[in-house]
Design a protein around this motif. Structure first.
Motif, short mmCIF file in Angstrom:
data_model
loop_
_atom_site.label_atom_id
_atom_site.label_comp_id
_atom_site.label_asym_id
_atom_site.label_seq_id
_atom_site.Cartn_x
_atom_site.Cartn_y
_atom_site.Cartn_z
N MET A 1 -26.74 -12.06 22.22
CA MET A 1 -25.57 -12.85 22.67
C MET A 1 -24.34 -11.94 22.77
SD MET A 1 -24.31 -15.74 23.54
CE MET A 1 -25.84 -16.64 23.34
N GLU A 2 -23.55 -12.16 23.80
CA GLU A 2 -22.36 -11.33 23.99
C GLU A 2 -21.37 -11.50 22.85
OE1 GLU A 2 -20.31 -11.70 27.79
OE2 GLU A 2 -22.26 -12.31 28.58
N ALA A 3 -20.83 -10.36 22.40
CA ALA A 3 -19.88 -10.39 21.28
C ALA A 3 -18.65 -11.22 21.60
CB ALA A 3 -19.47 -8.96 20.92
N THR A 4 -18.21 -11.18 22.85
CA THR A 4 -16.99 -11.91 23.21
C THR A 4 -17.15 -13.42 23.01
OG1 THR A 4 -17.74 -11.79 25.46
CG2 THR A 4 -15.99 -10.27 24.83
N ILE A 5 -18.35 -13.92 23.26
CA ILE A 5 -18.59 -15.36 23.04
C ILE A 5 -18.61 -15.64 21.54
CG2 ILE A 5 -20.21 -17.27 23.38
CD1 ILE A 5 -18.98 -16.24 26.00
N LEU A 6 -19.32 -14.81 20.80
CA LEU A 6 -19.42 -15.04 19.35
C LEU A 6 -18.07 -14.90 18.65
CD1 LEU A 6 -22.85 -13.35 18.77
CD2 LEU A 6 -22.33 -15.77 18.49
N ASP A 7 -17.16 -14.11 19.23
CA ASP A 7 -15.81 -14.00 18.66
C ASP A 7 -15.03 -15.31 18.78
OD1 ASP A 7 -16.24 -11.40 18.01
OD2 ASP A 7 -15.12 -10.55 19.70
N ARG A 8 -15.48 -16.17 19.64
CA ARG A 8 -14.79 -17.46 19.83
C ARG A 8 -15.37 -18.56 18.93
NH1 ARG A 8 -15.45 -18.10 26.13
NH2 ARG A 8 -14.38 -20.10 25.79
N ILE A 9 -16.39 -18.19 18.14
CA ILE A 9 -17.08 -19.17 17.29
C ILE A 9 -16.97 -18.77 15.83
CG2 ILE A 9 -19.36 -20.13 16.74
CD1 ILE A 9 -20.10 -19.77 19.65
N SER A 10 -16.68 -19.74 14.97
CA SER A 10 -16.67 -19.43 13.54
C SER A 10 -17.25 -20.59 12.75
CB SER A 10 -15.24 -19.12 13.07
OG SER A 10 -14.40 -20.21 13.37
N ALA A 11 -17.55 -20.31 11.49
CA ALA A 11 -18.06 -21.35 10.60
C ALA A 11 -17.30 -21.27 9.28
CB ALA A 11 -19.56 -21.16 10.37
N VAL A 12 -16.88 -22.41 8.78
CA VAL A 12 -16.12 -22.47 7.52
C VAL A 12 -16.63 -23.66 6.70
CG1 VAL A 12 -14.01 -21.52 8.59
CG2 VAL A 12 -14.31 -24.00 8.47
N THR A 13 -16.27 -23.64 5.41
CA THR A 13 -16.52 -24.86 4.63
C THR A 13 -15.22 -25.63 4.52
OG1 THR A 13 -16.02 -23.70 2.59
CG2 THR A 13 -18.34 -24.01 3.10
N GLY A 14 -15.32 -26.92 4.28
CA GLY A 14 -14.11 -27.70 4.04
C GLY A 14 -14.22 -29.10 4.58
N ASP A 15 -13.08 -29.77 4.50
CA ASP A 15 -12.95 -31.15 4.96
C ASP A 15 -12.38 -31.10 6.37
OD1 ASP A 15 -12.24 -33.73 5.49
OD2 ASP A 15 -11.08 -34.02 3.65
N ILE A 16 -13.15 -31.57 7.33
CA ILE A 16 -12.74 -31.46 8.74
C ILE A 16 -11.45 -32.23 9.03
CG2 ILE A 16 -14.05 -33.41 9.69
CD1 ILE A 16 -14.94 -31.46 11.97
N THR A 17 -11.16 -33.23 8.21
CA THR A 17 -9.95 -34.04 8.47
C THR A 17 -8.67 -33.23 8.22
OG1 THR A 17 -9.76 -34.91 6.21
CG2 THR A 17 -11.13 -36.15 7.75
N LYS A 18 -8.78 -32.10 7.54
CA LYS A 18 -7.59 -31.29 7.21
C LYS A 18 -7.30 -30.23 8.27
CE LYS A 18 -7.22 -32.73 2.75
NZ LYS A 18 -7.39 -34.18 2.93
N LEU A 19 -8.17 -30.11 9.26
CA LEU A 19 -8.04 -28.98 10.18
C LEU A 19 -6.94 -29.19 11.22
CD1 LEU A 19 -10.53 -27.74 8.91
CD2 LEU A 19 -11.20 -27.07 11.22
N ASN A 20 -6.21 -28.09 11.43
CA ASN A 20 -5.13 -28.11 12.40
C ASN A 20 -5.64 -27.50 13.71
OD1 ASN A 20 -2.71 -28.11 13.66
ND2 ASN A 20 -1.73 -26.61 12.31
#
Ligand code: AR6
Length: 175
Positions: A1-20
């Motif tokens: 997979m192209e690095a430029t696409i993967l740079d646009r994707i991340s994974a985190v833990t947390g409560d999605i309702t808090k995300l800005n």
């Protein structure tokens, strides 16, 4: 997979309702009138106006998505999608992929820069997380390859174990 696409994707833990972010995705049911899990958390955090707007939408089919405002959330919008009940469908992967595609298409069409996804169908709807992770990541990568919007997609996992599944798959794609 192209690095430029993967740079646009991340994974985190947390409560999605808090995300800005411009939009958080809700793992809803076909009524779009609320429920438990992440759906309940989003409705609680957004306030009663969210339910009022949802009442005007006439529900949503499995694999499709509808957009509302975010009301009291930091997120400007909520994109409501309905994942497959894993044991009930003969083609759960296709339906789950459709959830991600429909949500991303709404984000693109509304000129949204950032979108956050929970692990759609991986709670009450019983989709095994490892399987769902591959569908989610592959579908988001495919979409972003062909679209500049949304610029960024984040997977929000409820707990370290779930995050590790995503991290591992993303790391394998980076190799
Ligand atoms: N932030 C991020 N992830 C969360 C949060 C949160 N605040 N709360 C739960 N999760 P589920 P489904 C995770 O059951 O399987 C509802 O009643 C959770 O750990 O919310 O698509 C709807 O109304 C799991 O990994 O959604 C439907 O009836 C993931 O979110 C039904 O449940 C999804 O779990 C939909 O079931």
């Amino acid at each position: 997979m192209e690095a430029t696409i993967l740079d646009r994707i991340s994974a985190v833990t947390g409560d999605i309702t808090k995300l800005n972010v411009d939009a958080i995705v809700n793992a809803a049911n076909r009524s779009l009138l609320g429920g438990g899990g992440v759906d309940g958390a989003i409705h609680r955090a957004a306030g009663p106006q969210l339910l009022e707007e949802c009442r005007t939408l006439n529900g949503c089919e499995t694999g499709e998505a509808k957009i509302t405002k975010g009301y009291n959330l930091s997120a400007k919008h909520v994109i409501h999608t309905v994942g497959p009940v894993y044991s009930r469908e003969s083609n759960p992967a296709e339906l789950l992929a459709n959830c991600y595609k429909s949500s991303l298409a709404l984000a693109r069409d509304n000129h949204l820069l950032s979108i956050a996804f929970p692990a759609i169908s991986c709670g009450v709807y019983g989709y095994p997380l490892e399987e769902a992770c591959k569908v989610a990541v592959d579908t988001v990568c495919e979409f972003l390859k062909d679209s500049l919007l949304p610029e960024k997609a984040v997977f929000v996992l409820f707990g370290e174990r779930d995050l590790q599944v995503y991290e591992k798959y993303l790391a394998a794609l980076r190799e």
